[in-house]
Design a protein around this motif. Structure first.
Motif, PDB file in Angstrom:
ATOM      1  N   LYS A  84      47.630  81.895  61.935  1.00  0.00           N
ATOM      2  CA  LYS A  84      48.380  82.432  60.792  1.00  0.00           C
ATOM      3  C   LYS A  84      47.768  83.722  60.240  1.00  0.00           C
ATOM      4  N   THR A 137      57.578  83.422  66.525  1.00  0.00           N
ATOM      5  CA  THR A 137      56.474  83.297  67.485  1.00  0.00           C
ATOM      6  C   THR A 137      56.177  81.844  67.859  1.00  0.00           C
ATOM      7  N   ALA A 138      56.429  80.913  66.909  1.00  0.00           N
ATOM      8  CA  ALA A 138      56.331  79.475  67.199  1.00  0.00           C
ATOM      9  C   ALA A 138      54.999  79.052  67.808  1.00  0.00           C
ATOM     10  N   ILE A 139      53.918  79.344  67.097  1.00  0.00           N
ATOM     11  CA  ILE A 139      52.601  78.873  67.521  1.00  0.00           C
ATOM     12  C   ILE A 139      52.059  77.986  66.398  1.00  0.00           C
ATOM     13  N   ALA A 140      51.003  77.237  66.692  1.00  0.00           N
ATOM     14  CA  ALA A 140      50.442  76.348  65.660  1.00  0.00           C
ATOM     15  C   ALA A 140      49.593  77.191  64.712  1.00  0.00           C
ATOM     16  N   ASN A 141      50.081  77.352  63.491  1.00  0.00           N
ATOM     17  CA  ASN A 141      49.484  78.309  62.563  1.00  0.00           C
ATOM     18  C   ASN A 141      48.068  77.991  62.104  1.00  0.00           C
ATOM     19  N   ASN A 142      47.758  76.702  61.940  1.00  0.00           N
ATOM     20  CA  ASN A 142      46.422  76.352  61.443  1.00  0.00           C
ATOM     21  C   ASN A 142      45.406  76.155  62.555  1.00  0.00           C
ATOM     22  N   LEU A 143      45.853  76.351  63.779  1.00  0.00           N
ATOM     23  CA  LEU A 143      44.933  76.248  64.916  1.00  0.00           C
ATOM     24  C   LEU A 143      44.428  77.650  65.275  1.00  0.00           C
ATOM     25  N   LYS A 165      42.325  81.834  63.012  1.00  0.00           N
ATOM     26  CA  LYS A 165      43.515  80.973  62.912  1.00  0.00           C
ATOM     27  C   LYS A 165      44.758  81.806  63.197  1.00  0.00           C
TER      28      LYS A 165
END
Lengths: 240, 260
Positions: free
Chosen positions: A130, A85-91, A128
């Protein structure tokens, strides 16, 4: 009118030929499917078209731009939602949308709100990334891909690992997107390709086996179903 | 500039929301500073190495190695999760990425420096000992800047070269080397020829120069002076800085078009 023109494209890794002499035209506004079993070369082809991997030989022209000479211009008009999925996990979901919007200098609350509504993300906006379910991660991944309103969108296995309900929901979203964007979709779910794509390219062991609409492929192989046609084409490829 | 700021903001949030990284980067230096002060107190203040003016540059230099760990982890995770690859297909250029990670390293390093100084002041007040002069602090912070830059560049380099599983291992080796061979809590000066080896690496010279700065306005200056150790020490520091910067930029640019 063709928006992607591929001529004799070959990609070799150290010991393996991942794509061999592939020639293909994809038309503007089309929802085009790349179909094949694992290792057929679908992801390699997508990576080359998205400028993430270099071709060994052949030529690729996207919207009139050469993939090697005009890479920066092509980056302005394409977007990709990768298999991972390649998204910013902690955002959070909202922060992810804002982050990707800022890359294209399109941090406009109107566009973001439109995406939140279209992808039904309002209930998870402050969560978030994640902590999201697989279905929501995929939705977010596609939403951030289209934030720049790309001319061409690459969806690499967009429904991989999703349950039947989430898959159907994503199909609806993809169908809606197709009205304004050329979409190139890879999948190994035949049902998905049959439901979504106007034309399909079947790849096997890095070679292009057949290109055409579902109906054309069925007629050419004399098969009653698309699954039978697919198996027949791959078996013929094996015997060659 | 907007793209760099956007990426820096994202990286900072990503790092600060990882509790383990925060503990290592911010809490660990405080614990070490406090612990050595307690030891110094119990040994009757007879360990010059554990005096605040000697300890502060050492702990600050040592804490920068955790910046490297944090950066190596975020870069390797971004690679592993395909996040970086996805961004490579956007209009972001190589320098946007490198500076986005670079600035985060500088911000965390600055936070560590302030945390250590404030903690040092509090400990000095509690222990009723003399703290370092303001000029000494400024000079010391400036003297440690090259090591911070080395750690930032190495963090980016290790993140590009190693997976998110192996990068922390490589970094922990580096952290130990920085602590031991930097003479942070061991008198390297008394180790004969071993000192020569330590002088070839950037850590010991950096701590030495930091101690020269903090000792410049008091009696500690008799031990640490701007002598040949300090002067020659700038050579390995500059060589490491140059090499780490060049390697991190070259390997990062290469990763953008590599097939792995």
């Amino acid at each position: 009118m063709s928006i992607i023109s591929i001529e004799n494209l070959t990609k070799c890794y150290k010991t393996k030929k991942a794509l061999s002499d592939v020639s293909l035209q994809i038309n503007e506004g089309e929802l085009f499917g790349l179909l094949g079993v694992n290792g057929a070369g679908k992801t390699t082809l997508i990576k080359i078209l998205c400028l993430l991997s270099k071709k060994t030989s052949g030529s690729v022209v996207i919207n009139g731009f050469d993939i090697e000479r005009d890479a920066e211009k092509i980056k302005e008009i394409i977007a990709v939602s990768p298999q991972e999925t390649a998204i910013a996990n902690n955002l959070t979901v909202k922060e992810n949308l804002e982050f990707f919007a800022n890359i294209y200098s399109k941090n406009n609350s109107e566009i973001i709100n439109e995406l939140i509504n279209d992808f039904d993300l309002s209930s998870v906006l402050s969560q978030k990334a994640k902590t999201l379910s697989g279905g929501y991660k995929r939705r977010l991944s596609i939403a951030v891909a289209i934030i720049s309103k790309p001319k061409i969108l690459f969806l690499d296995e967009p429904t991989l690992g999703l349950d039947v309900f989430s898959r159907r929901e994503l199909w609806q979203i993809i169908k809606k997107l197709q009205k304004s964007t050329t979409i190139i979709l890879t999948s190994h779910y035949l049902e998905e390709i049959e439901n979504l794509c106007q034309r399909v390219a079947i790849l096997s062991k890095g070679k292009l086996v057949k290109v055409g609409s579902i109906q054309e492929i069925k007629e050419a192989t004399g098969a009653n179903t698309f699954e039978d046609a697919f198996i027949k084409l791959l078996s013929e490829g094996e015997n060659e | 500039m907007n793209k760099i700021l956007n990426f820096t903001k994202r990286n900072l949030k990503e790092i600060l929301r990882e509790p383990v990284i925060c503990i290592f980067c911010l809490a660990f230096p405080i614990i070490m500073l406090s612990l050595f002060q307690i030891i110094n107190n119990y040994t009757g203040g007879n360990t010059p190495m554990f005096e605040m003016k000697s300890l502060l540059p050492a702990i600050i230099m040592f804490s920068y190695s955790f910046v490297m760990l944090a950066l190596a982890q975020i870069v390797s995770k971004d690679r592993q999760t395909f996040f970086l690859k996805r961004l490579y297909s956007t209009p972001m250029r190589p320098y946007h990425f490198i500076l986005g990670y670079f600035f985060v390293g500088i911000i965390i390093g600055t936070m560590q420096t302030f945390t250590c100084i404030i903690c040092g002041i509090i400990i000095s007040l509690i222990a009723k000992t003399v703290f370092v002069s303001f000029t000494g602090i400024i000079l010391m912070v400036l003297s440690q800047l090259p090591v911070l830059l080395i750690c930032v560049f190495l963090g980016i380099l290790f993140g590009i070269l190693f997976s998110d599983k192996s990068a922390p291992g490589v970094c922990s080796l580096f952290i130990n080397v920085a602590g031991i061979l930097g003479g942070c809590w061991m008198p390297i000066e008394a180790m004969g020829k071993f000192e020569l080896i330590c002088r070839l690496l950037p850590f010991y010279p950096s701590v030495y120069i930091g101690r020269v700065a903090t000792a410049s306005l008091n009696s500690f200056g008799e031990v640490y002076q701007f002598d040949s150790v300090a002067k020659l020490g700038t050579i390995p520091i500059m060589i490491f800085l140059l090499v780490s910067a060049v390697l991190s930029i070259v390997f990062f640019k290469r990763s953008m078009t590599s097939d792995t």
